[in-house]
Design a protein around this motif. Structure first.
Motif, short mmCIF file in Angstrom:
data_model
loop_
_atom_site.label_atom_id
_atom_site.label_comp_id
_atom_site.label_asym_id
_atom_site.label_seq_id
_atom_site.Cartn_x
_atom_site.Cartn_y
_atom_site.Cartn_z
N UNK A 9 0.79 -1.22 0.00
CA UNK A 9 0.00 0.00 0.00
C UNK A 9 0.82 1.27 0.00
N UNK A 10 2.13 1.13 0.13
CA UNK A 10 3.00 2.29 0.28
C UNK A 10 3.63 2.72 -1.04
N UNK A 11 4.21 3.90 -1.04
CA UNK A 11 4.91 4.39 -2.23
C UNK A 11 6.17 3.59 -2.52
N UNK A 12 6.66 2.85 -1.54
CA UNK A 12 7.82 2.00 -1.78
C UNK A 12 7.52 0.92 -2.81
N UNK A 13 6.22 0.64 -3.01
CA UNK A 13 5.80 -0.37 -3.99
C UNK A 13 5.11 0.29 -5.18
N UNK A 14 5.52 1.49 -5.53
CA UNK A 14 4.79 2.29 -6.52
C UNK A 14 4.71 1.65 -7.89
N UNK A 15 5.63 0.76 -8.24
CA UNK A 15 5.58 0.08 -9.53
C UNK A 15 5.36 -1.42 -9.37
N UNK A 16 4.87 -1.83 -8.22
CA UNK A 16 4.53 -3.24 -8.00
C UNK A 16 3.04 -3.39 -8.22
N UNK A 17 2.66 -4.08 -9.29
CA UNK A 17 1.25 -4.26 -9.59
C UNK A 17 1.06 -5.55 -10.37
N UNK A 18 -0.09 -6.16 -10.19
CA UNK A 18 -0.40 -7.41 -10.89
C UNK A 18 0.36 -8.60 -10.35
N UNK A 19 0.85 -8.50 -9.11
CA UNK A 19 1.71 -9.55 -8.58
C UNK A 19 1.00 -10.43 -7.56
N UNK A 20 1.38 -11.70 -7.57
CA UNK A 20 0.90 -12.68 -6.60
C UNK A 20 2.07 -12.95 -5.65
N UNK A 21 1.92 -12.51 -4.41
CA UNK A 21 3.04 -12.58 -3.47
C UNK A 21 2.68 -13.50 -2.32
N UNK A 22 3.37 -14.62 -2.23
CA UNK A 22 3.13 -15.58 -1.14
C UNK A 22 3.89 -15.16 0.11
N UNK A 23 3.20 -15.20 1.22
CA UNK A 23 3.83 -15.03 2.53
C UNK A 23 3.57 -16.34 3.25
N UNK A 24 4.46 -17.30 3.04
CA UNK A 24 4.15 -18.68 3.43
C UNK A 24 5.35 -19.51 3.85
N UNK A 25 6.52 -18.90 3.93
CA UNK A 25 7.70 -19.71 4.25
C UNK A 25 8.10 -20.65 3.13
N UNK A 26 7.59 -20.39 1.93
CA UNK A 26 7.83 -21.18 0.73
C UNK A 26 7.20 -22.57 0.82
N UNK A 27 5.96 -22.65 0.39
CA UNK A 27 5.23 -23.92 0.41
C UNK A 27 5.83 -24.88 -0.61
N UNK A 28 6.22 -26.05 -0.14
CA UNK A 28 6.73 -27.11 -1.02
C UNK A 28 5.68 -28.19 -1.24
N UNK A 29 4.86 -28.42 -0.20
CA UNK A 29 3.91 -29.53 -0.24
C UNK A 29 2.54 -29.02 0.17
N UNK A 30 1.66 -28.73 -0.79
CA UNK A 30 0.35 -28.17 -0.44
C UNK A 30 -0.63 -29.18 0.18
N UNK A 31 -0.22 -30.43 0.30
CA UNK A 31 -1.08 -31.44 0.93
C UNK A 31 -0.31 -32.07 2.08
#
Length: 250
Positions: free
Chosen positions: A225-247
């Motif tokens: 939401x900040x100006x630090x991300x002013x050109x970040x758009x259309x992105x899918x950003x995982x905050x998940x510790x890097x999922x390796x096994x979804x099951x």
């Protein structure tokens, strides 16, 4: 900065409110839980509203417009939905899950867009899930809705970019809290495993061997939401510790 967070009275939503508040934002929150809304800081603008009800959400956005507009939308409302094999899922349970998770995001974006267009800037942050990146056994309606949230976000980014409005999706992994406790219990029963075994399976399914906290997700929302991300758009950003096994299977 004025931010609206749907389902902002508890869990990830409340953590988002606290993080934006700490960053100096004016925080607006909607939620269905009156008691949870009462417990929020007095300086926040709190409104009881169903994210999947257009009349209720329109009323909130009218108040925001009267207050001067909106800089950041965090469309965060969602429910876990049923934990069951696809052939055992009731249609009404499917519709309820998809309605809150997908239609709630759509309605928030629909009514935020005119306010942001008039300002010539804005940031929309949709809460998806790692279930929106991978398949999620026994959670068909939730996974389907969260995949659709990403499609909605991608389209918003393309439509709104020329107006200076960005759109991104955060995909939390397994987040510590009451909602996941319910999922753990139902999944354990379905698989014939203990709750603790399922819990450990989620952690071992990530490369960082960790669950996520609501604050981890909230910090990403503040960045987007900040100006630090002013050109970040259309992105899918995982905050998940890097999922390796979804099951998770332990």
């Amino acid at each position: 900065m004025r931010v609206l967070i749907t389902a902002g009275a508890s869990g990830i939503g409340r953590a988002m409110g606290e993080a934006f508040d700490a960053a100096g934002a004016e925080v607006w929150v909607t939620d269905l839980d009156p008691a949870a809304l009462e417990a929020l800081p007095d300086r926040w603008h709190c409104h009881a509203a169903n994210a999947a009800s257009e009349p209720e959400m329109r009323a909130v956005f009218d108040k925001i417009a009267d207050a001067g507009g909106l800089d950041v939308l965090c469309a965060n409302a969602g429910i876990a939905g049923p934990t069951a094999l696809v052939e055992d899922i009731d249609l009404e349970d499917w519709r309820s899950c998809v309605s809150v998770n997908l239609e709630g995001a759509f309605l928030a974006a629909k009514h935020a867009t005119p306010l942001m267009k008039s300002a010539g800037r804005g940031a929309i942050v949709l809460t998806s899930s790692t279930a929106g990146i991978y398949g999620y056994p026994n959670r068909a309606p939730y996974s389907a809705a969260k995949w659709a949230v990403i499609g909605l976000m991608k389209t918003l980014a393309m439509e709104l970019g020329p107006f200076g409005i960005r759109a991104n999706a955060i995909c939390p992994g397994a987040v510590e809290g009451p909602r996941m406790e319910g999922v753990l219990e139902r999944e354990a029963a379905l698989k014939g495993m203990s709750r603790d075994a399922v819990y450990e399976g989620y952690a071992s399914g990530t490369s960082m061997r960790s669950w996520v906290t609501a604050a981890d997700v909230a910090n990403m929302a503040v960045f987007l939401g900040s100006d630090a991300a002013r050109l970040v758009s259309g992105q899918v950003i995982a905050v998940d510790g890097h999922t390796e096994n979804p099951d998770p299977k332990v």
